[in-house]
Structure formats: C-alpha cells, structure tokens
Design an enzyme around this catalytic site. Sequence first.
Site, PDB file in Angstrom:
ATOM      1  N   CYS A   6       0.824  -1.251  -0.100  1.00 57.12           N
ATOM      2  CA  CYS A   6      -0.466  -0.001   0.207  1.00 57.12           C
ATOM      3  C   CYS A   6       0.892   1.126  -0.196  1.00 57.12           C
ATOM      4  O   CYS A   6       1.156   1.287  -0.872  1.00 57.12           O
ATOM      5  CB  CYS A   6      -0.684  -0.058   1.100  1.00 57.12           C
ATOM      6  SG  CYS A   6      -2.324   1.310   1.144  1.00 57.12           S
ATOM      7  N   GLU A  28      -2.946  -9.547   3.142  1.00 54.83           N
ATOM      8  CA  GLU A  28      -3.034  -9.858   4.501  1.00 54.83           C
ATOM      9  C   GLU A  28      -4.422  -9.601   5.312  1.00 54.83           C
ATOM     10  O   GLU A  28      -5.027  -9.871   5.913  1.00 54.83           O
ATOM     11  CB  GLU A  28      -2.411  -8.571   5.671  1.00 54.83           C
ATOM     12  CG  GLU A  28      -3.094  -7.452   6.241  1.00 54.83           C
ATOM     13  CD  GLU A  28      -2.043  -5.766   4.497  1.00 54.83           C
ATOM     14  OE1 GLU A  28      -1.713  -6.359   3.719  1.00 54.83           O
ATOM     15  OE2 GLU A  28      -2.557  -5.719   5.268  1.00 54.83           O
ATOM     16  N   HIS A  61      -4.485  -4.720  -0.776  1.00 50.79           N
ATOM     17  CA  HIS A  61      -3.702  -5.733   0.787  1.00 50.79           C
ATOM     18  C   HIS A  61      -3.443  -7.288   0.880  1.00 50.79           C
ATOM     19  O   HIS A  61      -4.755  -8.018   1.282  1.00 50.79           O
ATOM     20  CB  HIS A  61      -4.398  -5.418   2.124  1.00 50.79           C
ATOM     21  CG  HIS A  61      -3.880  -2.986   2.556  1.00 50.79           C
ATOM     22  ND1 HIS A  61      -3.636  -2.899   3.465  1.00 50.79           N
ATOM     23  CD2 HIS A  61      -4.725  -2.337   1.853  1.00 50.79           C
ATOM     24  CE1 HIS A  61      -3.242  -1.702   3.421  1.00 50.79           C
ATOM     25  NE2 HIS A  61      -3.933  -1.083   2.703  1.00 50.79           N
TER      26      HIS A  61
END
Lengths: 214, 253
Positions: free
Chosen positions: A82, A194, A192
């Site tokens: 990001c 994650e 992202h």
Amino acid sequence: MAEIAIIDYGMGNLRSVAHAIEHVSPQSKVTVTSDPSEILGAHRVIFPGQGAMPDCMRELDSRGLRDAVMRSAKEKPFLGICIGLQMLFDFSEEGNVAGLGVLRGKVKRFPQDKMFDSSGEKLKVPHIGWNQVETCLSHPLWEGIEQGSRFYFVHSYYAEPDDEGIIAATSRYPFRFASAVAKGNIFAVQFHPEKSQSAGLALLRNFSAWNGAF
Amino acid sequence: MGLAKRIIPCLDVTGGRVVKGVNFVGLRDAGDPVEIARRYDEQGADELTFLDITASSDERGLILKIIEDVASQVFIPLTVGGGVRAVSDVRSLLNAGADKVSMNTSAVSNPDLVAESSHRFGSQCIVVAIDAKKTGEKKWEVFTHGGRRQTGLDAIEWAVRMQQLGAGEILLTSMDRDGTRNGFDIELTRAVSDALDIPLIASGGVGNLAHLAQGVLEGHADAVLAASIFHYGEYTVREAKEYMANRHIEVRL
C-alpha cells in the site's frame, strides 16, 4: 529460522500483516520492529503503510528508519504494501512530498473528473474493495495465484512508474493502473495481501519462501 | 470487470455474544463471534462489521478480545463500531486488529473526533455510521444513541460534512427499515450515495436477496450490509453473491 521483519514506523495496523505471515509461514520468525539493527539483520523485510504519505515519510524519518529501509530495499527480499509501495517512488501528489526514490516515477490521485464506469455511473474515491489483479510478469510471488484474482484495495492514490517494465500487475478503476511492481529483490503491491483471504495468503506464503531473485 | 460490490455481514455484539435486535430493541442470541466470523469468511464475505452494543462500560474490553481472536484467524477487513468516544478508543481497536473503526453518536456530539482520527490514522480506517429516519418528503434526519435521540441534522448534509471532515466511508442505516425485513429505504440510500464521492454502505431492512441487489442497482450503494438473513442460516453469503451476479452485479465469487 528465517526472520521476517515488519517495519513499524507508527502508521497503521501491522498486527494484521504479522498474523497473516504467521498463519502461512509458521517456520518464519516474525518481528514487528522499529529497530534498524533488527531490520538489517532479518532475512526478509516487509514495508507496510497506511494513512497519508506525508505523515508516513515524516514518521519514518523521525524514527531514523530511512537508512534501514533503503539498505534492505537494495539487498534482501523486500515487500512493500500500500503506502509502502507508494513511498518507494520519487514523488507523491499527496501533500506534494518526495518519496524514497528507490523506484522512478510518481504517485497520483485518482482524478475525480474521470471517475465514471462504462455505463456513466460515478466511481467513488477512495477505491475500496475487491478488484481484479491482472498479472503481467511471471514472478515467484504470483505462483499459484490465478490470473484476475481479486485482492482487497483501499487507497486514493496510485503509482505511475516511469519504466512500465517494472509493472507486475495492473487493475482497472476505471483506467488501468499499476497494482503491483517488481524490480530485482523488490516486490510491492498497492492492495492488502493480509486482508485478501486465500489469494493474499498465497502471495505472503510465496514471499516467505522467496530468495529475492526473479 | 473491475471493482466488486461488497457484501458485509454485520454482527451486533454484547457480553461477548452476537445478538440481533428488531427495530433497535428486543435482542435475540445468535452465537459465538469468532465462530460466526469464520463461517462468513468461508462463505466469501467481503468484510465483517462488528457493532459493540454493550451498554455498560465495564464490559467494553470484551470487544477488543473478540477482535484480537477474529483478526488472527480471519484475513478479510474488519470494521468495529459502538462506544467509540475518543482517539484513544480508535487506537485500541486498530491495535486489536480492526481495519476500520466506525463512529456514530460521537461523530455528532464531537465532529472533531472524525477529523482528528482520520488525520491521525488515515481516512481509509474511519467510517461514519448514520442512523436516519424519514421526517418528510425526501427528508431524513439523523438520530443518535441507538436511535433514541433526534438531532435536527439533515442526513444528506451530514453525510457530506463527514466526508469533508475525513470519513473514508459512510455506513447508512434506515431506522424505519432496520429489523423490518422490508428492504432498504432505496430513496434515502440513493440520495445519500449520489451526494457522496466516498463509498456508501447501505444497511437496515434486508429480508431477502432481492433487497441486496436493489440496494446496489437502485440505491447506488457500493456495499450492502445485512445481519439476520445470514445469522439464522436462511441464506449464505455465497448464495447472496450468486444472486447478485445473476443480476449482472460484479461480485467476488
């Protein structure tokens, strides 16, 4: 035991990144750290970021981490996420600040006057949600990830590399932008991983095994 | 193909359990938060929203533990709201593993909280929740305190002001529809969404899958939020997405 350092400069939720890596790579030792020596001692480095880029740059410098980031980005498997991708470039329109200049190019805002889909509906900024990622480079980090998989994005700015050859994937909103870049030991994503369920976990699993070459 | 419309199951949490109210009163127990979060993740939920509806402050810490547990097992975005009064509350929720924090009553009583938190943590993690009730022709007013207190604020103007102060998304609930299962207030949803540059999440009133599609197609919502249709197993999130895909709505399948 391979060590993965997640660089902590006080911006955002780093625990999510740590949780996700621990989930896919129990054999790695994950450290969330703002200690330059721990970053330089790790085998792999993750450079995340949330919030506004001027704040991120300021916090990075105020913690004395710029040098550790620059050195890691030169020599070991390095994953930007990001704002961590955006900060690698020369310049950002967000606050008109200089980035780290590791990659050539600049970071621009989605232009409100062009944000319409093909049927003329207004597209919102920030670009929030699951968008498709079209890979355009064969890379170890894409292994096992289907072309066009959806990843979770949340951002109002995107990077425009000078050298299109470093673009590892594009996404469309409504025009194509670089959603991942790759150069040597550096891989960086605008989305992202994650927070991107199985596709994101696959990418992080690939990173935790990557030797930095491609 | 491009950005998908999102389906967001909402979990109202109190005393460490998920509950669901009808018109803001009358709570029914719906299960264990971690178990439910895992199930929704497996079904393809795009995000999860937790609303802490705990009244007493001594049970506030429970939500942090729940978020920590969920965040270590479920790798999709988590939004948490309810009882957020200070920048320090935002920080503790983010540190526990929330990706976004939603504020409602406190945004009205202290708009600076929205400005300060979005400045400090980024607007991507600040959601302003608005409970709106119809008060006239094309007119909706903002209510706070779980719908008990009238504010005199116009819902559309308030949403735009929150965007200006740094909100990254608006979560809009129609109080007239919440818990009724009669569908979203489409007129309200569209009026607010069209007035905004930031994404709008529609909430309140979903009773079947057609309602979800209507929220997107007619209400112009960027995401739709629902609780009871998923909690009691009537529909899975996957069924909801397949239904929307059949209506040419782009979803993540």
